[in-house]
Design an enzyme around this catalytic site. Structure first.
Site, PDB file in Angstrom:
ATOM      1  N   GLU A 166       0.838  -1.191   0.000  1.00 44.67           N
ATOM      2  CA  GLU A 166       0.000   0.000   0.000  1.00 44.67           C
ATOM      3  C   GLU A 166       0.876   1.244   0.000  1.00 44.67           C
ATOM      4  O   GLU A 166       1.985   1.244   0.533  1.00 44.67           O
ATOM      5  CB  GLU A 166      -0.939  -0.035   1.205  1.00 44.67           C
ATOM      6  CG  GLU A 166      -1.981  -1.128   1.037  1.00 44.67           C
ATOM      7  CD  GLU A 166      -2.915  -1.268   2.223  1.00 44.67           C
ATOM      8  OE1 GLU A 166      -3.109  -0.288   2.958  1.00 44.67           O
ATOM      9  OE2 GLU A 166      -3.456  -2.375   2.394  1.00 44.67           O
ATOM     10  N   PHE A 274       6.084  -2.615  12.770  1.00 46.26           N
ATOM     11  CA  PHE A 274       5.333  -2.723  11.512  1.00 46.26           C
ATOM     12  C   PHE A 274       3.845  -2.877  11.806  1.00 46.26           C
ATOM     13  O   PHE A 274       3.440  -3.401  12.840  1.00 46.26           O
ATOM     14  CB  PHE A 274       5.862  -3.851  10.624  1.00 46.26           C
ATOM     15  CG  PHE A 274       5.785  -5.247  11.213  1.00 46.26           C
ATOM     16  CD1 PHE A 274       4.576  -5.924  11.346  1.00 46.26           C
ATOM     17  CD2 PHE A 274       6.947  -5.889  11.608  1.00 46.26           C
ATOM     18  CE1 PHE A 274       4.517  -7.207  11.860  1.00 46.26           C
ATOM     19  CE2 PHE A 274       6.901  -7.181  12.130  1.00 46.26           C
ATOM     20  CZ  PHE A 274       5.689  -7.839  12.261  1.00 46.26           C
ATOM     21  N   CYS A 278      -1.364  -7.164   6.583  1.00 47.79           N
ATOM     22  CA  CYS A 278      -0.779  -8.411   6.078  1.00 47.79           C
ATOM     23  C   CYS A 278       0.252  -9.063   6.994  1.00 47.79           C
ATOM     24  O   CYS A 278       0.128 -10.255   7.293  1.00 47.79           O
ATOM     25  CB  CYS A 278      -0.140  -8.154   4.722  1.00 47.79           C
ATOM     26  SG  CYS A 278      -1.354  -7.785   3.468  1.00 47.79           S
ATOM     27  N   GLN A 280       1.337  -9.229  10.187  1.00 49.28           N
ATOM     28  CA  GLN A 280       1.003  -9.979  11.401  1.00 49.28           C
ATOM     29  C   GLN A 280       0.060 -11.145  11.072  1.00 49.28           C
ATOM     30  O   GLN A 280       0.288 -12.284  11.492  1.00 49.28           O
ATOM     31  CB  GLN A 280       0.376  -9.047  12.427  1.00 49.28           C
ATOM     32  CG  GLN A 280      -0.117  -9.805  13.629  1.00 49.28           C
ATOM     33  CD  GLN A 280      -0.379  -8.901  14.808  1.00 49.28           C
ATOM     34  OE1 GLN A 280       0.473  -8.125  15.216  1.00 49.28           O
ATOM     35  NE2 GLN A 280      -1.563  -9.002  15.365  1.00 49.28           N
ATOM     36  N   PHE A 340      -0.836   3.172   8.935  1.00 53.70           N
ATOM     37  CA  PHE A 340       0.253   2.234   9.286  1.00 53.70           C
ATOM     38  C   PHE A 340       1.538   2.523   8.528  1.00 53.70           C
ATOM     39  O   PHE A 340       2.606   2.032   8.885  1.00 53.70           O
ATOM     40  CB  PHE A 340      -0.189   0.778   9.102  1.00 53.70           C
ATOM     41  CG  PHE A 340      -0.161   0.256   7.691  1.00 53.70           C
ATOM     42  CD1 PHE A 340      -1.211   0.471   6.818  1.00 53.70           C
ATOM     43  CD2 PHE A 340       0.937  -0.465   7.233  1.00 53.70           C
ATOM     44  CE1 PHE A 340      -1.179  -0.020   5.525  1.00 53.70           C
ATOM     45  CE2 PHE A 340       0.978  -0.977   5.945  1.00 53.70           C
ATOM     46  CZ  PHE A 340      -0.083  -0.743   5.087  1.00 53.70           C
TER      47      PHE A 340
HETATM   48  P1  NAD Z   1     -10.273  -5.445   2.089  1.00 47.69           P
HETATM   49  O1  NAD Z   1     -10.921  -5.741   3.392  1.00 47.69           O
HETATM   50  O2  NAD Z   1      -9.804  -4.068   1.785  1.00 47.69           O
HETATM   51  O3  NAD Z   1     -11.267  -5.862   0.900  1.00 47.69           O
HETATM   52  C1  NAD Z   1     -11.979  -7.054   0.851  1.00 47.69           C
HETATM   53  C2  NAD Z   1     -13.378  -6.766   0.308  1.00 47.69           C
HETATM   54  O4  NAD Z   1     -14.042  -8.018   0.084  1.00 47.69           O
HETATM   55  C3  NAD Z   1     -14.270  -5.975   1.261  1.00 47.69           C
HETATM   56  O5  NAD Z   1     -14.679  -4.781   0.632  1.00 47.69           O
HETATM   57  C4  NAD Z   1     -15.459  -6.910   1.540  1.00 47.69           C
HETATM   58  O6  NAD Z   1     -16.692  -6.244   1.639  1.00 47.69           O
HETATM   59  C5  NAD Z   1     -15.426  -7.806   0.315  1.00 47.69           C
HETATM   60  N1  NAD Z   1     -16.097  -9.094   0.516  1.00 47.69           N
HETATM   61  C6  NAD Z   1     -15.942  -9.971   1.537  1.00 47.69           C
HETATM   62  N2  NAD Z   1     -16.723 -11.053   1.338  1.00 47.69           N
HETATM   63  C7  NAD Z   1     -17.372 -10.863   0.174  1.00 47.69           C
HETATM   64  C8  NAD Z   1     -18.309 -11.635  -0.568  1.00 47.69           C
HETATM   65  N3  NAD Z   1     -18.704 -12.839  -0.142  1.00 47.69           N
HETATM   66  N4  NAD Z   1     -18.780 -11.133  -1.717  1.00 47.69           N
HETATM   67  C9  NAD Z   1     -18.379  -9.923  -2.168  1.00 47.69           C
HETATM   68  N5  NAD Z   1     -17.486  -9.148  -1.515  1.00 47.69           N
HETATM   69  C10 NAD Z   1     -16.986  -9.614  -0.355  1.00 47.69           C
HETATM   70  O7  NAD Z   1      -9.070  -6.476   1.965  1.00 47.69           O
HETATM   71  P2  NAD Z   1      -7.722  -6.302   1.105  1.00 47.69           P
HETATM   72  O8  NAD Z   1      -6.747  -5.494   1.878  1.00 47.69           O
HETATM   73  O9  NAD Z   1      -8.081  -5.913  -0.281  1.00 47.69           O
HETATM   74  O10 NAD Z   1      -7.187  -7.790   1.124  1.00 47.69           O
HETATM   75  C11 NAD Z   1      -7.800  -8.811   0.359  1.00 47.69           C
HETATM   76  C12 NAD Z   1      -6.897 -10.017   0.337  1.00 47.69           C
HETATM   77  O11 NAD Z   1      -5.673  -9.692  -0.311  1.00 47.69           O
HETATM   78  C13 NAD Z   1      -6.502 -10.563   1.708  1.00 47.69           C
HETATM   79  O12 NAD Z   1      -6.418 -11.961   1.643  1.00 47.69           O
HETATM   80  C14 NAD Z   1      -5.134  -9.973   1.931  1.00 47.69           C
HETATM   81  O13 NAD Z   1      -4.340 -10.776   2.762  1.00 47.69           O
HETATM   82  C15 NAD Z   1      -4.559  -9.973   0.532  1.00 47.69           C
HETATM   83  N6  NAD Z   1      -3.511  -8.966   0.288  1.00 47.69           N
HETATM   84  C16 NAD Z   1      -3.637  -7.691   0.774  1.00 47.69           C
HETATM   85  C17 NAD Z   1      -2.666  -6.743   0.490  1.00 47.69           C
HETATM   86  C18 NAD Z   1      -2.772  -5.334   1.012  1.00 47.69           C
HETATM   87  O14 NAD Z   1      -1.807  -4.589   0.871  1.00 47.69           O
HETATM   88  N7  NAD Z   1      -3.883  -4.916   1.594  1.00 47.69           N
HETATM   89  C19 NAD Z   1      -1.580  -7.071  -0.313  1.00 47.69           C
HETATM   90  C20 NAD Z   1      -1.494  -8.363  -0.817  1.00 47.69           C
HETATM   91  C21 NAD Z   1      -2.472  -9.297  -0.496  1.00 47.69           C
HETATM   92  C1  UDX Z   2       3.246  -5.758   2.623  1.00 43.99           C
HETATM   93  C2  UDX Z   2       4.243  -6.309   1.592  1.00 43.99           C
HETATM   94  O1  UDX Z   2       5.328  -5.392   1.437  1.00 43.99           O
HETATM   95  C3  UDX Z   2       3.562  -6.543   0.271  1.00 43.99           C
HETATM   96  O2  UDX Z   2       4.464  -7.159  -0.645  1.00 43.99           O
HETATM   97  C4  UDX Z   2       2.371  -7.442   0.493  1.00 43.99           C
HETATM   98  O3  UDX Z   2       1.686  -7.641  -0.723  1.00 43.99           O
HETATM   99  C5  UDX Z   2       1.439  -6.868   1.519  1.00 43.99           C
HETATM  100  O4  UDX Z   2       2.148  -6.619   2.742  1.00 43.99           O
HETATM  101  P1  UDX Z   2       2.186  -3.368   3.101  1.00 43.99           P
HETATM  102  O5  UDX Z   2       1.801  -3.980   4.407  1.00 43.99           O
HETATM  103  O6  UDX Z   2       1.141  -2.699   2.295  1.00 43.99           O
HETATM  104  O7  UDX Z   2       2.836  -4.487   2.156  1.00 43.99           O
HETATM  105  O8  UDX Z   2       3.355  -2.289   3.342  1.00 43.99           O
HETATM  106  P2  UDX Z   2       4.920  -2.423   3.647  1.00 43.99           P
HETATM  107  O9  UDX Z   2       5.614  -1.400   2.872  1.00 43.99           O
HETATM  108  O10 UDX Z   2       5.403  -3.810   3.512  1.00 43.99           O
HETATM  109  O11 UDX Z   2       5.011  -2.005   5.179  1.00 43.99           O
HETATM  110  C6  UDX Z   2       4.495  -2.813   6.219  1.00 43.99           C
HETATM  111  C7  UDX Z   2       4.840  -2.203   7.563  1.00 43.99           C
HETATM  112  O12 UDX Z   2       6.226  -2.320   7.829  1.00 43.99           O
HETATM  113  C8  UDX Z   2       4.521  -0.711   7.652  1.00 43.99           C
HETATM  114  O13 UDX Z   2       3.997  -0.418   8.930  1.00 43.99           O
HETATM  115  C9  UDX Z   2       5.861  -0.051   7.458  1.00 43.99           C
HETATM  116  O14 UDX Z   2       5.936   1.205   8.049  1.00 43.99           O
HETATM  117  C10 UDX Z   2       6.765  -1.059   8.154  1.00 43.99           C
HETATM  118  N1  UDX Z   2       8.159  -1.005   7.675  1.00 43.99           N
HETATM  119  C11 UDX Z   2       8.455  -1.331   6.394  1.00 43.99           C
HETATM  120  C12 UDX Z   2       9.176  -0.645   8.557  1.00 43.99           C
HETATM  121  O15 UDX Z   2       8.917  -0.357   9.724  1.00 43.99           O
HETATM  122  N2  UDX Z   2      10.456  -0.618   8.095  1.00 43.99           N
HETATM  123  C13 UDX Z   2      10.785  -0.937   6.820  1.00 43.99           C
HETATM  124  O16 UDX Z   2      11.980  -0.897   6.492  1.00 43.99           O
HETATM  125  C14 UDX Z   2       9.759  -1.298   5.942  1.00 43.99           C
END
Ligand code: NAD
Ligand code: UDX
EC number: 1.1.1.22
Length: 464
Positions: A166, A274, A278, A280, A340
């Protein structure tokens, strides 16, 4: 096989940006992102593209280009499934809060609901893509549900974990280090499905960066990547505490260590801990999986990454209390940042939540400023902890949208998110308006010590 219609279930931090980029790069494919959350879909469809529900640099421009052309957001999940050749499942997979595996395992109830809905609705063959992060061997369960409750159509299941971070999601999607696709490459139909997804990404990602593996390797690689990244942060944070005791400076140590090409310089930035949705969650999940196979040493090894992270958050907060003459009761403490990390409005597992909670338990008065996080989110985060009543949280915490007002008359300031604008603030003015001695705690190694000490601050930074 050429893909014409994609459906993505889940319009969150992954589904939204990922599909926006696929739609932008593949104008001949119709991409429909569906969600049961009507408010979220309405925000994705907001006429003013700046109001989309996720703050992510560069995303409004991508959405603006593709939305209405071949990118659609809808709450009609059945219709989108029916039409699609390929369905991405991008729903949330949070840590379980009940029953077996409570506090450790990933909660797969939303995944299972999606599988049952896909099975019920599908009248033609579909490729189902796991985009959510899932425990290794989830595809087996998905296949079981799809094949046993479906209408006799063929389902191919692929694993295509998302590696975007993100705050840099658009850049990460446009220019990924790699795209990972796991599938049943030993069968003709499986290979065909893998090729179909490869061809989607090949619109903009060089083939050399598209990696195909078996499904289990792909599922496990995602948990592994997050565990390794988080481990680096915990490793440098462990060193930060030792630096504070010894006169070493963690930034200098990280630089010296990171210049070793075998180690590398990324993810060595010491912090208040951190956060994010994701790290934790995925490590706890990994620990749970290892334990469930009886691999206790493996589980303990990875669990230590979380233990260290919790320690870092607590240590930062308790240092504020001890520096302020062992009491913060009734004292105003200004928190700069709640997200975060910078460049996102996501607050899930943000260290700020835990620092604030710790200080509230010590009866501090908290005032918060974050450029992108809304007041209602901050209160929701605190209420979710169930540490005190909702009324108490609202009585003791104030959220303002002016950082200077937040710092006025404060005993101490804690920088909890590394927003660029905090570097540029008029720290002389801030100092003037604070109570003395004016304490400044930098949880992000964002601010320069020398200039802050010259102004008069009692300055503390993680790791020096
Ligand atoms: P999120 O909570 O932002 O989005 C998930 C969405 O799915 C929600 O809007 C929810 O309403 C919807 N949803 C849940 N059940 C549903 C259903 N049955 N039908 C239709 N919609 C439904 O979550 P996210 O951050 O986008 O994460 C999604 C997945 O991707 C997780 O498994 C997460 O671990 C993984 N992931 C997240 C990140 C990240 O940076 N956030 C990065 C890589 C992978
Ligand atoms: C992470 C992974 O980087 C990404 O590849 C995966 O798809 C989702 O989880 P994200 O959680 O969105 O991405 O952000 P990231 O940049 O990884 O930071 C995670 C946390 O670690 C943040 O709180 C960040 O501030 C902290 N962090 C990161 C540190 O404290 N030090 C660092 O050097 C890097």
């Amino acid at each position: 096989m050429r893909i014409r219609n994609i459906c993505c279930i889940g319009a969150g931090y992954v589904g939204g940006p990922t599909m926006a980029v696929i739609a932008q790069k593949c104008p001949e494919i119709d991409v429909t992102v569906v969600d049961i959350n009507e408010k979220r879909i309405a925000a994705w469809n907001d006429k003013n593209v700046e109001n989309i529900p996720i703050y992510e640099p560069g995303l409004p421009e991508v959405v603006q280009e593709a939305r209405g052309r071949n990118l659609f957001f809808s709450t009609d999940v059945d219709a989108a499934i029916d039409k699609a050749d390929m369905i991405f499942i991008s729903v949330n997979t949070p840590t379980k809060t009940y029953g077996i595996g409570k506090g450790m395992a990933a909660d797969l109830k939303y995944i299972e609901l999606c599988a049952r809905q896909i099975a019920r609705v599908s009248k033609t063959d579909k490729i189902v893509v796991e985009k959510s992060t899932l425990p290794v061997r989830t595809a087996e369960a998905l296949k079981n549900i799809l094949d046993n409750t479906g209408n006799g159509v063929n389902f191919q299941i692929l694993s295509n974990p998302e590696f975007l971070a993100e705050g840099t999601a658009v850049d990460d999607l446009m220019d990924p280090d790699r795209v990972l696709i796991g599938g049943d490459i030993d069968s003709a139909k499986g290979k065909e499905a893998v090729d179909a997804l490869v061809n989607v990404y090949a619109h903009w990602v060089p083939k050399s960066k598209i990696l195909t593996t078996n499904v289990w390797s792909s599922e496990l690689s995602k948990l592994t990547a997050n565990a390794f990244l988080a481990q680096r942060v915990s490793s440098i944070n462990a060193m930060s505490e030792l630096c504070e005791k010894t006169g070493a400076d963690v930034t200098e140590v990280a630089k010296a260590v990171g210049m070793d090409s075998r180690i590398g310089s990324k993810f060595l930035k010491s912090s208040v801990g951190f956060g994010g949705s994701c790290f934790q969650k995925d490590i706890l999940n990994l620990v749970y999986i290892a334990k469930s196979f009886g691999l206790h040493e493996v589980a303990d090894y990875w669990e230590q990454v979380i233990i260290m992270n919790d320690h870092q958050k607590r240590r930062f907060a308790s240092n504020i209390v001890s520096s302020l003459f062992n009491t913060v009761s009734g004292k105003k403490i200004a928190l700069l940042g709640w997200a975060f990390k910078k460049d996102t409005n996501d607050t899930r597992e943000s260290a700020a939540i835990y620092v604030a909670d710790y200080l509230l338990n010590e009866q501090a008065e908290i005032v918060v400023y974050d450029p992108k996080v809304k007041e209602e989110q901050i209160f929701a985060d605190l209420d979710n902890l169930n540490s005190r009543s909702e009324e108490e949280n609202r009585k003791r915490v104030t959220v303002l949208n002016d950082p200077y007002e937040v710092c006025r008359d404060a005993h101490a300031i804690a920088v909890l998110t590394e927003w660029d604008e905090f570097k540029e603030m008029d720290w002389g003015k801030i100092y003037k308006d604070m109570l003395k001695p004016a304490f400044l705690f930098d949880g992000r190694r964002l601010l320069e010590r020398k200039t802050k000490e010259e102004i008069g601050f009692e300055f503390y930074a993680i790791g020096s």
